[in-house]
Design an enzyme around this catalytic site. Structure first.
Site, short mmCIF file in Angstrom:
data_model
loop_
_atom_site.label_atom_id
_atom_site.label_comp_id
_atom_site.label_asym_id
_atom_site.label_seq_id
_atom_site.Cartn_x
_atom_site.Cartn_y
_atom_site.Cartn_z
N TYR A 1 78.13 44.91 57.11
CA TYR A 1 78.14 46.32 56.76
C TYR A 1 77.72 47.14 57.99
O TYR A 1 76.76 46.75 58.71
CB TYR A 1 77.15 46.54 55.61
CG TYR A 1 77.12 47.96 55.11
CD1 TYR A 1 78.17 48.48 54.36
CD2 TYR A 1 76.06 48.79 55.43
CE1 TYR A 1 78.16 49.78 53.93
CE2 TYR A 1 76.04 50.10 54.99
CZ TYR A 1 77.09 50.59 54.24
OH TYR A 1 77.07 51.89 53.82
N ASP B 1 73.20 39.46 52.06
CA ASP B 1 73.57 40.69 51.37
C ASP B 1 74.62 40.29 50.33
O ASP B 1 75.74 39.91 50.66
CB ASP B 1 74.12 41.69 52.39
CG ASP B 1 74.48 43.05 51.76
OD1 ASP B 1 74.81 43.08 50.56
OD2 ASP B 1 74.45 44.06 52.48
N LYS C 1 76.25 50.22 44.32
CA LYS C 1 77.60 49.69 44.07
C LYS C 1 77.67 49.08 42.66
O LYS C 1 77.57 49.79 41.70
CB LYS C 1 77.96 48.69 45.18
CG LYS C 1 77.57 49.17 46.60
CD LYS C 1 78.34 50.39 47.07
CE LYS C 1 77.79 51.00 48.35
NZ LYS C 1 77.63 50.13 49.48
C1 PLP Z 1 76.85 50.15 50.69
C2 PLP Z 1 76.33 48.92 51.29
C3 PLP Z 1 75.08 48.88 51.91
C4 PLP Z 1 74.22 50.10 52.05
O1 PLP Z 1 73.85 50.59 50.80
P1 PLP Z 1 73.49 52.13 50.48
O2 PLP Z 1 73.10 52.07 49.07
O3 PLP Z 1 74.71 52.94 50.77
O4 PLP Z 1 72.37 52.50 51.41
C5 PLP Z 1 74.64 47.66 52.42
N1 PLP Z 1 75.40 46.55 52.34
C6 PLP Z 1 76.61 46.57 51.76
C7 PLP Z 1 77.42 45.31 51.71
C8 PLP Z 1 77.13 47.74 51.22
O5 PLP Z 1 78.34 47.75 50.66
#
Ligand code: PLP
Length: 403
Positions: free
Chosen positions: A112, A184, A209
């Site tokens: 990311y 992640d 998400k």
């Molecule tokens: C969106 C996202 C982030 C960051 O998250 P936010 O809630 O926008 O701060 C980190 N890792 C992945 C894989 C993401 O899709």
């Protein structure tokens, strides 16, 4: 949490609720308070140093936020969880909270964007050394690991080409070298993959998400396999001020309770769209790990229980056709983010990956015609009708020859 039912889908519904005396509220109440009153000064002192002994101040812990933390920790099979103000707050809590100058990190190349920026910042200002690897080659990882390697940082499914990382192989190598593995797991959610079962030490999410799932909050969660790591991160969270707001945590819990039905529908819709897109004459390639032709299909079969709600595809008509498609879709919405109930389309080369050079884009497999879809829970026929209409007029024409 010992009496929790075994199936994760059941667990998402039955979020642990705070005790309210003789009866129990059916939903998790919102404790929208910054501070907590104590009759006993000793109990207050205790609550400030032992988050499991009560709540003193919401930056240290809050019952609503704790319910979310416990729910996600339970789903991931972790010893403890921490809810943060955003996914990036979760990433930064782990990286800034655990790494120090002189540490060496091995990270996957296609992370990311914000995570890569933090790693570069740590390297530039604090002397943390970062080696980037592809994430699909065990020998490359063995070659990158050094005696001072403190951390391996991976993503279960990466954006936007839906590459799937062989977590058990990678985490096993890190473990035998004495490094911790951070994953992640945003794109997979704990319903598709539980990285701790594959050897991860820390798992984090952007709850913005899939966990939240309704495009109405920004939040994150970090869970740790060991109590020791969890407590270390909790102390850093208190000092950094990364804690989630109770209201965002409350909305995330509400979203989490329907994760299993949303995700099931999203995976099914994505399968349907992937198959139809693959047959469309305007489309050259579809990238979705559920397709046998995807380079990580075998890994995905091993570590995911379904193939997820994200797919990418390339158009024969190049950049112009991609922009044309984004202008013409009506039901499918053009926008960034992912994991919500509504289907979103975006053009990575001009948005999420706009800072990359052509060579870097090519190395990741991202083309000027690549479109990424985050598939929602609408009826698949409506989604397809919208995409097909946009594709038909976006055309099958070849890009204009370069002079
Ligand atoms: C969106 C996202 C982030 C960051 O998250 P936010 O809630 O926008 O701060 C980190 N890792 C992945 C894989 C993401 O899709």
């Amino acid at each position: 949490m010992d009496s929790s039912p075994a199936h994760p889908t059941t667990r998402t519904v039955h979020v642990p609720r705070p005790d309210a005396g003789d009866s129990t509220p059916l939903s998790v109440p919102l404790y929208q308070t910054s501070s907590f009153a104590f009759d006993d000064p000793d109990a207050l002192r205790e609550a400030l140093v032992r988050p499991d002994r009560g709540f003193a101040y919401s930056r240290f812990g809050n019952p609503t936020t704790r319910a979310l933390e416990d729910a996600v920790a339970g789903l991931e099979g972790a010893a403890g969880g921490l809810a943060t103000g955003s996914g990036m707050a979760a990433v930064n809590l782990v990286l800034l909270g655990l790494l120090g100058s002189g540490d060496h990190v091995v990270a996957q190349r296609r992370l990311y964007g914000g995570t890569t920026t933090t790693l570069q910042d740590l390297a530039g200002r604090f002397g943390v050394e970062v080696s980037y690897i592809d994430g699909h080659d065990e020998n490359e990882l063995r070659g990158a690991i050094r005696p001072d390697t403190a951390m391996l940082y991976l993503e279960t499914i990466s954006n936007p080409m839906a590459r799937v990382t062989d977590l058990p192989a990678m985490a096993g190598i890190a473990r035998s070298a004495g490094a911790i593995t951070v994953v992640d797991n945003t794109f997979a959610t704990p319903l598709l993959c539980r990285p701790i079962e594959h050897g991860a030490d820390i798992v984090l999410h952007s709850a913005t998400k899939y966990l939240g799932g309704h495009s109405d909050i920004v939040g994150g969660v970090v869970v740790s396999a060991s109590t020791e790591l969890h407590q270390r991160l909790w102390r850093r969270l208190v000092d950094f001020g990364s804690q989630a707001d109770p209201f965002a945590a409350w909305l995330t819990i509400r979203g989490l309770q329907t994760l299993s039905v949303r995700l099931e529908k999203q995976c099914a819709n994505t399968r349907e769209l992937a198959q139809r897109l693959a047959e469309h004459p305007a489309v050259s390639t579809v990238y979705w790990p559920g397709l046998v032709k995807h380079p990580d299909h075998e890994v995905a079969r091993r570590i995911l229980s379904d193939y997820g709600g994200l797919l990418a595809f390339d158009l024969i008509g190049g950049h112009a056709a991609a922009y044309d498609l984004l202008r013409k879709v009506r039901l499918v919405t053009s926008g960034v983010s992912l994991g919500g109930v509504e289907t979103l389309a975006m053009h990575p080369a001009s948005t999420s990956h706009r800072d990359m050079t052509d060579d870097e884009l090519r190395a990741m497999g991202i083309g000027q015609s690549t479109i990424r879809l985050s598939v929602g829970i609408e009826h698949p026929d409506d989604l397809w009708a919208d995409l097909a209409a946009a594709l038909d007029s976006a055309g099958t024409r070849s890009p204009a020859p370069r002079s």
